[in-house]
Each structure stands twice: as structure tokens, then as C-alpha cells.
Design an enzyme around this catalytic site. Structure first.
Site, PDB file in Angstrom:
ATOM      1  N   GLU A  81       0.774  -1.264  -0.109  1.00 49.91           N
ATOM      2  CA  GLU A  81       0.250   0.025  -0.155  1.00 49.91           C
ATOM      3  C   GLU A  81       0.827   1.134   0.000  1.00 49.91           C
ATOM      4  OE1 GLU A  81      -2.822   0.030   3.219  1.00 49.91           O
ATOM      5  OE2 GLU A  81      -3.470   1.951   2.858  1.00 49.91           O
ATOM      6  N   LYS A 265      -6.278  -0.630  12.217  1.00 46.53           N
ATOM      7  CA  LYS A 265      -5.684  -0.949  11.045  1.00 46.53           C
ATOM      8  C   LYS A 265      -4.551  -0.101  10.623  1.00 46.53           C
ATOM      9  CE  LYS A 265      -5.450  -1.415   6.256  1.00 46.53           C
ATOM     10  NZ  LYS A 265      -4.630  -0.480   5.248  1.00 46.53           N
ATOM     11  N   ASP A 281       5.079 -14.090  11.573  1.00 44.21           N
ATOM     12  CA  ASP A 281       3.831 -14.538  11.396  1.00 44.21           C
ATOM     13  C   ASP A 281       2.762 -13.367  11.669  1.00 44.21           C
ATOM     14  OD1 ASP A 281       1.147 -15.659  11.529  1.00 44.21           O
ATOM     15  OD2 ASP A 281       1.789 -17.740  12.334  1.00 44.21           O
ATOM     16  N   HIS A 383      -2.467  10.545  -0.116  1.00 37.65           N
ATOM     17  CA  HIS A 383      -2.424   8.809  -0.534  1.00 37.65           C
ATOM     18  C   HIS A 383      -2.754   8.748  -1.892  1.00 37.65           C
ATOM     19  CE1 HIS A 383      -3.314   4.696   0.599  1.00 37.65           C
ATOM     20  NE2 HIS A 383      -4.365   4.941  -0.289  1.00 37.65           N
TER      21      HIS A 383
HETATM   22  P1  NAD Z   1      10.630 -23.414  15.866  1.00 38.67           P
HETATM   23  O1  NAD Z   1       9.461 -24.468  15.927  1.00 38.67           O
HETATM   24  O2  NAD Z   1      11.304 -23.103  14.650  1.00 38.67           O
HETATM   25  O3  NAD Z   1      11.072 -23.231  17.184  1.00 38.67           O
HETATM   26  C1  NAD Z   1      12.206 -22.416  17.531  1.00 38.67           C
HETATM   27  C2  NAD Z   1      13.353 -23.456  18.025  1.00 38.67           C
HETATM   28  O4  NAD Z   1      14.621 -22.486  18.121  1.00 38.67           O
HETATM   29  C3  NAD Z   1      13.364 -23.751  19.524  1.00 38.67           C
HETATM   30  O5  NAD Z   1      12.455 -24.934  19.743  1.00 38.67           O
HETATM   31  C4  NAD Z   1      14.747 -23.807  19.842  1.00 38.67           C
HETATM   32  O6  NAD Z   1      15.189 -25.168  19.975  1.00 38.67           O
HETATM   33  C5  NAD Z   1      15.264 -23.081  18.962  1.00 38.67           C
HETATM   34  N1  NAD Z   1      16.132 -21.731  19.620  1.00 38.67           N
HETATM   35  C6  NAD Z   1      17.445 -21.492  19.169  1.00 38.67           C
HETATM   36  N2  NAD Z   1      17.931 -20.428  19.870  1.00 38.67           N
HETATM   37  C7  NAD Z   1      16.683 -20.103  20.585  1.00 38.67           C
HETATM   38  C8  NAD Z   1      16.670 -18.801  21.267  1.00 38.67           C
HETATM   39  N3  NAD Z   1      17.609 -17.831  21.418  1.00 38.67           N
HETATM   40  N4  NAD Z   1      15.192 -18.711  21.841  1.00 38.67           N
HETATM   41  C9  NAD Z   1      14.387 -19.704  21.530  1.00 38.67           C
HETATM   42  N5  NAD Z   1      14.446 -20.805  20.882  1.00 38.67           N
HETATM   43  C10 NAD Z   1      15.891 -20.954  20.060  1.00 38.67           C
HETATM   44  O7  NAD Z   1       9.427 -21.898  15.642  1.00 38.67           O
HETATM   45  P2  NAD Z   1       8.187 -21.556  17.023  1.00 38.67           P
HETATM   46  O8  NAD Z   1       8.784 -20.055  17.317  1.00 38.67           O
HETATM   47  O9  NAD Z   1       8.197 -22.450  17.961  1.00 38.67           O
HETATM   48  O10 NAD Z   1       7.065 -21.509  15.949  1.00 38.67           O
HETATM   49  C11 NAD Z   1       6.894 -20.474  14.930  1.00 38.67           C
HETATM   50  C12 NAD Z   1       5.951 -20.785  13.685  1.00 38.67           C
HETATM   51  O11 NAD Z   1       4.975 -21.364  14.256  1.00 38.67           O
HETATM   52  C13 NAD Z   1       5.831 -19.733  12.904  1.00 38.67           C
HETATM   53  O12 NAD Z   1       6.298 -20.091  11.526  1.00 38.67           O
HETATM   54  C14 NAD Z   1       4.207 -19.729  13.010  1.00 38.67           C
HETATM   55  O13 NAD Z   1       3.608 -19.362  11.678  1.00 38.67           O
HETATM   56  C15 NAD Z   1       3.787 -21.269  13.389  1.00 38.67           C
HETATM   57  N6  NAD Z   1       2.470 -21.532  13.826  1.00 38.67           N
HETATM   58  C16 NAD Z   1       1.667 -20.444  14.493  1.00 38.67           C
HETATM   59  C17 NAD Z   1       0.622 -20.856  15.076  1.00 38.67           C
HETATM   60  C18 NAD Z   1      -0.120 -19.712  15.625  1.00 38.67           C
HETATM   61  O14 NAD Z   1       0.042 -18.784  15.829  1.00 38.67           O
HETATM   62  N7  NAD Z   1      -1.574 -20.076  16.150  1.00 38.67           N
HETATM   63  C19 NAD Z   1       0.220 -22.301  15.115  1.00 38.67           C
HETATM   64  C20 NAD Z   1       1.094 -23.205  14.816  1.00 38.67           C
HETATM   65  C21 NAD Z   1       2.234 -22.660  14.222  1.00 38.67           C
END
Ligand code: NAD
Length: 430
Positions: A81, A265, A281, A383
Site C-alpha cells: 500500500e 488497521k 507470522d 495518498h
Molecule cells: P520453531 O518451531 O522453529 O522453534 C524455535 C526453536 O529454535 C526452539 O525450539 C529452540 O530449540 C530453537 N532456538 C534456538 N535459539 C533459540 C533462542 N534464542 N530462543 C528460543 N528458541 C531458540 O519456531 P516457533 O517459534 O516455535 O514457531 C513459530 C512458527 O509456528 C511460525 O512459523 C508460526 O507461523 C507457526 N505457527 C503458528 C501458530 C499460531 O500462531 N496459532 C500455530 C502453529 C504454528
């Protein structure tokens, strides 16, 4: 980044010249500059989602003038946008005149929900679970040792009794999970799944859902700014008048959900654009933001604007925003997307809390840009000038003709595709 974030006259340069300026500012390599333009390969995209047939490119722009807790910052934004990047850069300039943004954030605590049914006495089930909390936390922590090593993991348990749902009484067990630098959805979901069998065993109930909540009201970021009102003067309108108009515009959003939806928004225009640039996300952030905006029982403004006069100081317009922000700097697409990695470098490799604080600063500035424009010249004028370029592009104008046709559309006051098509035709004939 120690350099000044105004990147003077950036808007006057060509994209290639801007890229060079950015390379100097953020010390980017040739490969990183390439990643800003090329982005994902099809192979990388294919590893991310299902049934991939291609990639979808969006503009990436730079928001300038940010001064956050004394740090200069240029903010990459991905958005389709027009006016968003220009507006937020202008607002950040006004805000830096009052010392910039002051931000803070909570610990990155997410909530995992476990839905427990077929319980005859909810209070008794809570008592049973409270006795076993040590075991429940241990069960929640059995996976993801990395997060625990970093000081995160399951930190506490809360209970929500819902005696009167459409499906009968249920007990919702909340696991409070510190995700450190991850957005944490997968980590929290795993913890919720890990704890469920033990909850069933202790209470004799039946678990259905085990999933994080996107209403991350224990993982919030806050920002505040104070703008000397004389900075807000516009043409014949004094700074005090503009401040009053902004305050009145906010008061409507505070009182009325119809206005609040559009007001918020505007906040999300900025926050989403940074979320996309950094591979986060944005649907999760959106869901949390709007649920939070309704937390007092009525949907309302996420931001607050007021006019403050303290003894012996001049009058200021004060803006504030606090909201849930579940963002990560590891996991998800943050490290998998090559452009997101460069965006993180431009931002100085913040951790998850700092990134959330940058995002609320952008959200507050974006909100000011919109309501200031609405309350003064009206949003359409600025805009539509930018929108005219998109209209010209949409009917096939190319190169220098895009601006030429856009200028003509603005001068004629008809920024419509039919007229743009006629103008493209005329250009071709000449
Ligand atoms: P991920 O599963 O990749 O987990 C992150 C991993 O990074 C951790 O498990 C850990 O082992 C590692 N790590 C390394 N350094 C770290 C640090 N400094 N701090 C924390 N962890 C560290 O990612 P996630 O964040 O668990 O999941 C995010 C994803 O899940 C996004 O893509 C999202 O779109 C998706 N998702 C969202 C929903 C929702 O919002 N309702 C539901 C399901 C999945």
C-alpha cells in the site's frame, strides 16, 4: 547502528542508489544486496509450504528517522500500500524532535491452552492439578531443551473455569511458557501436548484441544513518545490545533468500534509490514492485537493520545501503545527466508523483545501519520498522489511513463484506471 537514520533525501534517489546508501548504512555484502531483490528461490519456497508453483514478490521499502531508546534505526517494511513508508518516516521525524520513542517489553511469555472436559467438579480438578504442578511443569519442559538452557520454558500454570459453554462445563489449563527469542507456537504446542496425558491422569477428565493462544497478553511491548506541539504545525494550522485534532480523532476511536477498527488497521499497517520483512507470522500478531483491543469488553483503540502540559515545560502531544506481540528472531521463516535475514541485519540483529519494541514504535508512528493526515489535509490528497503511480502501473505504463501518467492523473484530479488507460494509449500513439 550508530549512523543517523534519516538517510537524507532517500526518496529522491533511484532504487539502485538507495540500495547503495543502505549498503553503506548497514554494511551489506553483494550477496545480501542480492537477497533484498531476489528473495526466496523456488526451491526454498517449496520447502516452506505445500503445492508450490512460484513466488510472490512485494515491495520492500525503508522507513527512516527512527530513534528508539536513543538508538538510530532504519526499518525495513514489506507492504503493497502506498503512503505507509512515507507516512511513518515523517511521523518518526516528528517524534525524534521530542527525543524519540521510549520502549519496554515484558518477558516473552506465551500461553498454551489445554481443554479439559467430562469433569463433574471443576474446583476439585483445579485443586488436584495444583498439588501436582511441579510434575506438570516438568512434563511441559521435557521437549525443547534449548529454550530451557537459555532460561525459558514452562514457568507457571493458570486455570480458567468455564462452567457454561455450549458443550457443557470445561476447565482450561494455561501453561505459561517463556519462549525466549522464538515466536514459540511450535514450542508451546509441544508443551501443551506433553502435559495433556498427565492432566487426564490426575483429574480423570478428557483432553480435547492442546494449542497456544494468540491472545498473548503476557507477552507485550510498550512505547511512548512526546512531541513538542509546535513541531506539529502545518501550513496555516498551528501545532496546538493539530494536537487538538489528533486528540479528537483518537477520542472517536476510543469511544467507537467502527472508527477503532480503522484506527487500529492503521497501527497494523506498520507492524505487519515489519513482521513480513522479518519473516514473522503477521496473522498471529493481528489476531492478538484485535483480541487485546477488545479486552475491556468493547473493541477500542490500541493507542492513546493526549495533550500534556507540565510545569515549566512546553506543551506536548503524548502518544502511547501497548499490545501483545509474539514475534521471533529464531524459528519459523525468520532464518529460512534470505530477505528476512538481511532485514534483521538492517535492524542490527535485535533479539525477540527488542524486535517487538521496534514494531510497537512503528505502529505508534504509523498511527500518528494516519490521524495527523486525516485531521489536517485529509488522507486522500497525499495518498492518491502515490496511489496514482499504482493505477498507472496497473494499466501497463512502464519506465518514466509511470510518473508522467501519474502526474497527469493527479493534475486532472481523476485518479482512475479508465483515464490512465486512455493516457497510456495516447503515449503509445505519440
Ligand atoms: P520453531 O518451531 O522453529 O522453534 C524455535 C526453536 O529454535 C526452539 O525450539 C529452540 O530449540 C530453537 N532456538 C534456538 N535459539 C533459540 C533462542 N534464542 N530462543 C528460543 N528458541 C531458540 O519456531 P516457533 O517459534 O516455535 O514457531 C513459530 C512458527 O509456528 C511460525 O512459523 C508460526 O507461523 C507457526 N505457527 C503458528 C501458530 C499460531 O500462531 N496459532 C500455530 C502453529 C504454528
Amino acid at each position: 547502528m550508530s549512523q543517523n537514520s534519516s538517510l537524507k533525501s532517500l526518496y529522491k534517489l533511484s532504487p539502485a542508489e538507495r540500495l547503495q546508501k543502505l549498503a553503506d548504512y548497514a554494511n551489506l555484502s553483494e550477496a545480501e544486496l542480492m537477497a533484498l531483490n531476489v528473495g526466496l528461490s523456488t526451491e526454498q519456497a517449496n520447502a516452506m509450504i505445500e503445492n508450490v508453483v512460484g513466488r510472490y514478490v512485494l515491495p520492500l521499502g525503508l522507513a527512516t528517522n527512527f530513534l528508539i531508546n536513543g538508538q538510530e534505526l532504519v526499518v525495513p517494511m514489506v507492504v503493497e500500500e502506498s503512503s505507509i513508508v512515507a507516512g511513518v518516516s515523517y511521523a518518526a521525524k516528528l517524534i525524534r524532535a521530542g527525543g524519540g520513542f521510549k520502549t519496554s517489553s515484558s518477558d516473552p511469555i506465551m500461553i498454551g491452552q489445554v481443554q479439559l472436559l467430562d469433569i463433574s467438579d471443576l474446583d476439585k480438578a483445579v485443586e488436584q492439578l495444583k498439588v501436582a504442578e511441579g510434575d506438570l511443569l516438568a512434563a511441559a519442559n521435557q521437549h525443547h531443551p534449548t529454550i530451557q538452557k537459555l532460561g525459558g520454558g514452562a514457568k507457571g500454570i493458570e486455570y480458567r473455569l468455564l462452567p457454561n459453554t455450549a458443550a457443557g462445563p470445561m476447565l482450561i489449563v494455561h501453561i505459561l511458557y517463556d519462549c525466549r527469542d522464538a515466536m514459540g507456537a511450535n514450542a508451546v504446542n509441544t508443551a501443551a501436548e506433553g502435559i495433556a496425558p498427565l492432566i487426564e491422569q490426575i483429574t480423570g477428565g478428557r483432553v480435547n484441544l492442546r494449542i497456544l493462544s494468540n491472545l498473548t497478553d503476557q507477552r507485550t511491548a510498550k512505547v511512548e513518545c512526546l512531541i513538542p506541539i509546535e513541531q506539529l504545525a502545518k501550513g496555516d494550522v498551528s501545532g496546538a490545533q493539530v494536537a487538538q485534532f489528533v486528540f479528537e480523532a483518537w477520542a472517536l476511536a476510543d469511544a467507537d468500534p467502527y472508527r477503532a477498527a480503522t484506527h487500529n488497521k492503521g497501527v497494523m499497517n506498520g507492524i505487519d509490514a515489519v513482521a513480513i520483512a522479518t519473516g514473522n507470522d503477521w496473522r498471529a500478531i493481528e489476531a492478538g492485537a484485535h483480541a487485546y483491543a477488545a479486552r475491556k469488553g468493547r473493541y477500542s483503540s490500541l493507542t492513546t493520545w493526549s495533550i500534556v502540559t507540565k510545569a515549566n515545560t512546553s506543551t506536548h502531544l503524548r502518544g502511547a501503545l501497548d499490545m501483545p506481540l509474539s514475534v521471533g528472531t529464531v524459528g519459523g521463516a525468520t532464518k529460512a527466508h534470505p530477505t528476512a535475514r538481511v532485514a534483521m541485519k538492517i535492524l542490527g540483529h535485535p533479539n525477540a523483545r527488542t524486535l517487538a519494541e521496534i514494531m510497537v514504535a512503528v505502529g505508534l508512528a504509523q498511527n500518528l501519520a494516519a490521524i495527523r493526515a486525516l485531521a489536517t489535509e485529509g488522507i486522500q490528497q497525499g495518498h492518491m498522489r502515490l496511489h496514482a503511480r499504482q493505477v498507472a502501473l496497473s494499466v501497463g505504463a512502464q519506465g518514466a511513463k509511470v510518473q508522467e501518467i501519474a502526474n497527469k492523473l493527479v493534475a486532472e484530479g481523476t485518479i482512475r484506471a479508465e483515464r490512465a488507460r486512455e493516457l497510456v494509449g495516447l503515449v503509445k500513439q505519440t
